[in-house]
Design a protein around this motif. Structure first.
Motif: not given
Ligand code: TSX
Ligand code: MN
Length: 595
Positions: A264, A268, A502
């Protein structure tokens, strides 16, 4: 460093283990740079470590392909009665498990050195810290423990003659016969691996694996499984939570602790850079929080660790620039790919992949290869002190006073962006029912819903029903000074399968709303599942998101939520008579609110 300590119990235990495991020699570790250098030189000489030209004092390790992750099937909570371990843990009676493991430990360190590693979880001497001593035959473990914990001769001073410590015994389970050539990553086969916890005597025995979570015993084994059990008896909390400090434009500080299942993006979030003007985020920890009620009757948290043992794939300047900057030097990389210019690489690190690399198994790799270059669970081990946004109070022995708890999971539907609990008890209900959809990064079929209460399912060292009760007890102790509890989901998707939110830096927008709620500066809308931001209350300044997407993110579909109830009931039934009445009451009230 000199051999032995002033602590009789420690000296006796070291001798007993040496008599059982029969190492060729014993080395007492002092945590010094020189010692780290000696260990690394030894592993370079054996060909286990690859120095990285591009990153000073950084090294790449490749594990055996069978030793790449925690082994939950081989992880035991060994209490005299199985009932005490509860339905979420594997169990074997301590007499039987010790007999089996003694057989395995017999002579298992022959041809190797046994290292004695005294370490502190938490700043040395902090009222919230605990001392452990790990005995291991792995120099890789010694180097990683140097980064992840506080290894020092000072720990032995604090221990003194009569001080308490948590004994952590580890062996890779691969003795060397005279003249036998060592493997590059020695370990035991899966059926001989054991990650055993004896919470009734605060003891850890690990055998057969050299991988992080199985071998760096201060982390999951001590700081979560053993500590969670100590915490419920001693009235504190050991949680699978990141800790961060958020500072408002006015300079007001808020401390947040958040629990998420794997995949999750907890690391990050811990190092997030807010996209909203004037707000600042600082990292205190990315994995574990130890929390105690202090003199001000508030809940104070420390990060018991000293480093990050993070998943590499997916980490990039886009997803986590602060982690990327933490990794510029003094890092141990495990199961990453090696580039031709002497750097590491992993999937998701850069937009363009290298034209050629050596993959985590040591084979030639090109973008045309069918396998990934780095293992999906490839890791970095890096000092927390190197994080550019590490909080100046991250080593404060008093910890930081927590204002906000966040739970969450990965849900492509049903669960909205942010919800606030009506009460502490409702927040415990949220934590206890937390669920996440599986991804390719975890085991099992992709997209299955898995309940992972408080993100503690693999890490609770006792009966999870009693753990829920402990959360209620802590709430009673904290009363009006208890942190507010929220639930988030950054992963909701449109019907076309696109992420609606996002995420990443923009998650600061929900954090800001939570802070405003803590200050009582902003209202909220009552819904059957909890309190939610009123239209226009979430700060969306500078964000290009359609009102349709916002509506979809905030939507609460009663039909979908009613369909969740049977699964929650099934989940609660697991805990039998130890499911607290207060959770049953929460479920009843939830059902009533859904209508
Ligand atoms: O860590 C993530 N967060 C928390 C960040 C502070 N991820 C990565 C998860 C895998 C370990 C996320 N993935 C988050 C998130 O808030 N949201 C998403 C889903 C996502 C992925 C890519 C984009 C938007 C949402 N956008 C583009 O690819 C441009
Ligand atoms: Mn974790």
């Amino acid at each position: 460093m000199k051999s032995g300590s002033r602590n009789e119990k420690l000296n006796t235990w070291v001798k007993e283990v040496a008599d059982l495991c029969r190492p060729d020699s014993i080395t007492w570790c002092d945590g010094s740079k020189a010692e780290y250098g000696r260990m690394m030189a030894l592993m370079l000489e054996r060909g286990m470590a690859v120095p990285l030209k591009k990153r000073p004092n950084s090294f790449l390790f490749r594990t055996d392909p069978s030793d790449v992750a925690r082994v939950e099937d081989r992880t035991y909570i060994s209490t005299r009665s199985q009932e005490e371990a509860g339905p979420t843990n594997n169990w074997v009676h301590p007499d039987e498990l010790k007999k089996t493991m003694r057989g395995l430990y017999q002579g298992c360190m022959k041809g190797r050195t046994m290292y004695v590693i005294p370490f502190s979880m938490g700043p040395i001497g902090s009222p919230i810290a605990k001392i452990g001593v790990e005995l291991t035959d792995s120099p890789y473990v010694v180097c990683n423990m140097h980064i992840m914990t506080r290894v020092s001769a000072k720990v032995l001073d604090v221990l003194g003659e009569k001080g308490e410590f948590i004994p952590c015994l580890h062996s890779i389970g691969a003795p060397l016969a005279p003249g036998q050539k060592d493997a590059l990553w020695p370990c035991a086969p899966i059926e001989k691996k054991y990650i055993s916890h004896f919470p009734e005597e605060n003891l850890i025995w690990s055998y057969g694996s050299g991988y992080g979570g199985n071998a760096l015993l201060g982390k999951k084994c001590l700081a979560l499984r053993i500590a969670s059990n100590m915490a419920r008896h001693e009235g504190w909390m050991a949680e699978h939570m990141l800790i961060l400090r958020l500072t408002s434009p006015e300079g007001k500080r808020y401390h947040i602790a958040a629990a998420f299942p794997s995949a999750c993006g907890k690391t990050n979030l811990a190092m997030m850079q807010p996209s909203i003007k004037g707000w600042k985020c600082e990292c205190i920890g990315d994995d574990i929080a130890w929390m105690k009620v202090r003199g001000d009757n508030r809940l104070h948290a420390i990060n018991p660790e000293a480093g990050f043992f993070g998943v590499a794939p997916g980490t990039s300047y886009g997803t986590n620039p602060m982690a990327m900057d933490t990794l510029k030097k003094d890092v141990i990389f495990t199961n990453c790919a090696l580039t031709d210019d002497g750097d590491v690489w992993w999937e998701g690190m850069t937009d363009d992949s290298p034209a050629h690399a050596i993959d985590w198994k040591g084979r030639d790799w090109t973008p045309a290869s069918k396998d990934d270059a780095a293992h999906a669970n490839a890791r970095f081990t890096a000092p927390a002190s190197q994080c550019p946004i590490i909080c100046p109070d991250w080593e404060n022995p008093e910890g930081v006073a927590i204002d906000i708890f966040i739970f969450g999971g990965r849900r492509s539907s049903v669960v909205p962006l942010v919800t606030e609990a009506y009460s502490w008890d409702h927040g415990v209900f949220m934590g206890a029912t937390a669920a996440s959809e599986t991804t390719s990064a975890n085991i099992g079929a992709v997209g299955n819903l898995r309940r992972d209460p408080f993100a503690m399912k693999p890490f609770c060292g006792y009966h999870m029903g009693d753990y829920f009760t402990h959360w209620f007890t802590m709430g009673d102790t904290l009363g009006a000074k208890a942190p507010k509890i929220f639930y988030v989901n950054w992963f909701r998707k449109s019907p076309e399968g696109r992420f609606l939110w996002p995420g990443f830096s923009d998650n600061s927008r929900m954090l800001k709303w939570m802070c405003q709620r803590v200050d009582g500066k902003i209202g909220a809308k009552e819904t059957p599942i909890g309190l939610m931001p009123k239209e226009g209350d979430l700060d969306l300044s500078g964000l290009d998101i359609s009102s349709g997407n916002m509506k979809a993110l905030m939507n609460v579909d009663l039909k979908e939520w009613k369909a969740e109830v049977p699964d929650i009931e099934k989940h609660f039934a697991l805990f039998g008579s130890r499911l607290p009445e207060r959770l049953k009451k929460q479920l009843e009230e939830f059902r009533k609110r859904l209508g």
